[in-house]
Write an enzyme that holds these catalytic residues in place. Structure first.
Site, PDB file in Angstrom:
ATOM      1  N   GLU A  69       0.846  -1.207   0.000  1.00  0.00           N
ATOM      2  CA  GLU A  69       0.000   0.000   0.000  1.00  0.00           C
ATOM      3  C   GLU A  69       0.871   1.243   0.000  1.00  0.00           C
ATOM      4  OE1 GLU A  69      -2.971   0.353   3.113  1.00  0.00           O
ATOM      5  OE2 GLU A  69      -3.479  -1.774   2.915  1.00  0.00           O
TER       6      GLU A  69
HETATM    7  P1  P53 Z   1      -7.392   5.601   5.620  1.00  0.00           P
HETATM    8  C1  P53 Z   1      -3.308   4.271   9.501  1.00  0.00           C
HETATM    9  C2  P53 Z   1      -1.999   4.530   9.131  1.00  0.00           C
HETATM   10  C3  P53 Z   1      -1.432   3.833   8.094  1.00  0.00           C
HETATM   11  C4  P53 Z   1      -2.175   2.879   7.428  1.00  0.00           C
HETATM   12  O1  P53 Z   1      -6.071   4.712   5.560  1.00  0.00           O
HETATM   13  C5  P53 Z   1      -3.464   2.616   7.796  1.00  0.00           C
HETATM   14  C6  P53 Z   1      -4.043   3.297   8.844  1.00  0.00           C
HETATM   15  C7  P53 Z   1      -5.440   3.026   9.278  1.00  0.00           C
HETATM   16  O2  P53 Z   1      -6.222   4.084   8.900  1.00  0.00           O
HETATM   17  O3  P53 Z   1      -4.234   1.653   7.220  1.00  0.00           O
HETATM   18  C8  P53 Z   1      -4.133   1.330   5.862  1.00  0.00           C
HETATM   19  O4  P53 Z   1      -8.399   4.930   4.781  1.00  0.00           O
HETATM   20  C9  P53 Z   1      -5.154   0.234   5.645  1.00  0.00           C
HETATM   21  C10 P53 Z   1      -6.238   0.561   4.636  1.00  0.00           C
HETATM   22  C11 P53 Z   1      -6.551   2.033   4.725  1.00  0.00           C
HETATM   23  C12 P53 Z   1      -5.325   2.820   4.315  1.00  0.00           C
HETATM   24  O5  P53 Z   1      -4.221   2.510   5.156  1.00  0.00           O
HETATM   25  O6  P53 Z   1      -7.749   5.644   7.048  1.00  0.00           O
HETATM   26  O7  P53 Z   1      -4.559  -1.004   5.341  1.00  0.00           O
HETATM   27  O8  P53 Z   1      -7.339  -0.258   4.878  1.00  0.00           O
HETATM   28  O9  P53 Z   1      -7.656   2.423   3.980  1.00  0.00           O
HETATM   29  C13 P53 Z   1      -5.535   4.316   4.345  1.00  0.00           C
HETATM   30  O10 P53 Z   1      -7.001   6.927   5.069  1.00  0.00           O
END
Ligand code: P53
Length: 483
Positions: free
Chosen positions: A384
């Site tokens: 990611e």
């Molecule tokens: P959202 C926090 C910090 C880094 C990664 O996050 C994180 C999170 C949790 O929010 O999670 C990942 O949608 C996760 C995804 C998520 C994405 O980061 O809160 O694996 O499910 O959507 C982005 O902005």
């Protein structure tokens, strides 16, 4: 500049609970995500005022029909997967990272037989991916412990959940070992400590009287997941050598705020506790001494057997994956905090931030890749990376997201540099190929996609898909590999 690796895997990542919708269709049970409201002040306050109320909500789902729960509806991938996968292929992607909802396969967590309709849905999605030349990476639990496992078993703190998960893993492997190229047992396994409700399916409120017991429960849940992951690897070896299992961590790279040795030491500790110890357990098969010292000095009492440690030792991962969004700073003294959602990190005056305060640091990705490679010499996949922005369609029905092109490009340039440094990175799935509901805030407004989805925070809209400027940029990059 040309990207140097020809057989690199390029694609996008999503998770079931943020895209599928169909939250109670064909026997699926709800997960915590399905009862997480859009994070408006009012909803949030109401849900947090009384933990008792929240438990009531969970037990009696009708009570909560009045609320808006964007994740229940997602972006309706459940019905639109063919259209979406075709768009991924057209963008030039050759891998798709997605997750399977445990709650579709074993809605109560403990059935004798899996739910055939749940399996069929994923079979269909995999077939569609294959038709479109996409390899598949599957996350087996992405923040979505089925609610029955939370209410009946108390979540991952209970060791019985390891067996329930293994049964789930066995069904997935037997059904799909030929379809799926890469498996990740847990998304961001460290979330057990930072957000235990999501990671290990416990109700924080059950522990709120005593902070210490919450910390112990979180580490116990994490340990049980380490054991489950190792047993999953052991099981996979018996089924097929086609099953390739890796780990997934919310990688938190931090820097000491300056060269004062006390601050450098503080940062070293931060790195040990926020990432190294997790990688060490999963890649080296051992808990490092400093974490055991931490457990004993802080009265964190865990049920860890020597048999479990043996299983962890003998069943380590084949490759490492992580999410990378930001970095932060650390100091022994009080410093201005950055908004990082999970970790308590400080601001870095040299970095810009997103609207949500996440500090953008492409060079930090090269540093991270080099550090991880130096420590473990295992192949690395970035599962990611991306930028969340408030966006609307313009009059030409697109979004001119030059900032996203810049973000992706700068990070990819640093991956290229890391490859030149000798790091074995084999793929990258951006978060996200298509707008999804945000994990932390349940809002649609925090958009990460190359593709715009016409829903707002309350799921009003047509749900139509529109290509953003970044979609075309990525498509062209896939053809030329020029950065
Ligand atoms: P959202 C926090 C910090 C880094 C990664 O996050 C994180 C999170 C949790 O929010 O999670 C990942 O949608 C996760 C995804 C998520 C994405 O980061 O809160 O694996 O499910 O959507 C982005 O902005």
């Amino acid at each position: 500049m040309k990207f140097i690796k020809d057989d690199f895997l390029w694609g996008g990542a999503t998770s079931a609970g943020q895209i599928e919708g169909a939250w109670n269709k064909n026997m699926k049970s709800p997960t915590l995500l399905d009862v997480s409201p859009f994070n408006s002040e009012i909803d949030r306050k109401e849900m947090q005022i009384s933990s008792k109320t929240k438990n009531e909500y969970l037990k009696n789902l009708e009570v909560i029909e009045d609320y808006k729960f964007p994740k229940r509806l997602g972006i309706n991938f459940y019905d639109k997967y063919k259209e979406d996968i075709a768009l991924f292929k057209e963008a030039g992607m050759n891998i798709y990272r997605m997750s399977i909802a445990w709650s579709r396969i074993f809605p109560n967590g403990n059935e004798q037989q899996p739910n055939v309709e749940g399996l069929q849905f994923y079979k269909n999605v995999f077939e569609e991916c294959k038709k479109n030349g996409l390899k598949i990476m599957v996350t087996m639990q992405h923040f979505d412990v089925p609610i029955p496992i939370m209410t009946k078993y108390g979540g991952w703190v209970n060791k019985k959940v390891i067996d329930l998960y293994l049964k789930y893993a066995e069904v997935l492997f037997k059904e799909f070992y030929e379809d799926v190229d890469f498996w990740l047992p847990f998304n961001e396994i460290d979330i057990a400590i930072w957000a235990p409700e999501l990671g290990i399916g416990i109700f924080k409120s059950d522990y709120s009287e005593d902070q210490k017991s919450l910390v112990s429960a979180s580490y116990q849940g994490l340990h049980n997941q380490f054991v489950a992951q190792a047993k999953t690897i052991e099981l996979a070896k018996k089924i097929s050598d086609k099953i390739k299992i890796g780990c997934m961590l919310a990688n938190s790279t931090t820097y000491a705020i300056d060269c004062k040795p006390e601050n450098v030491m503080e940062n070293l500790k931060m790195q040990q506790f926020s990432r190294w110890f997790y990688y060490d357990v999963m890649a080296r098969g051992e808990y490092p001494k400093y974490i055991k010292r931490h457990f004993s000095e802080n009265n964190i009492l865990l049920d860890i057997t020597s048999e479990e440690l043996e299983i962890i030792k003998n069943n380590t991962i084949e490759y490492i994956t992580f999410s990378y969004y930001m970095t932060g700073t650390v100091s022994k003294d009080k410093i201005k905090k950055a908004n990082a959602n999970l970790h308590d990190i400080g601001e870095n005056p040299f970095l810009e931030s997103t609207e949500w305060g996440w500090q953008i640091d492409p060079i930090g990705l090269r540093i991270t890749l080099n550090e991880i490679w130096d420590r473990y010499q295992l192949p690395i996949f970035i599962s990611e990376n991306g930028i969340g922005v408030v966006e609307t369609l313009n009059s030409s029905q697109t979004v001119e997201d030059d900032y996203r092109i810049k973000y992706l490009k700068e990070h990819i340039i640093q991956i290229n540099e890391a490859l030149k440094d000798g790091v074995d990175v084999f793929g990258y799935t951006m978060w996200t190929p298509i707008d999804v509901v945000s994990a932390s805030t349940c809002e649609m407004s925090k958009r990460y996609g190359l593709i715009f989805v016409d829903y707002d925070d309350y799921h009003n809209g047509t749900g139509k898909r529109f290509k953003k400027k970044s979609y075309h940029w990525f498509q062209n990059f896939m053809k030329t590999k020029e950065l």
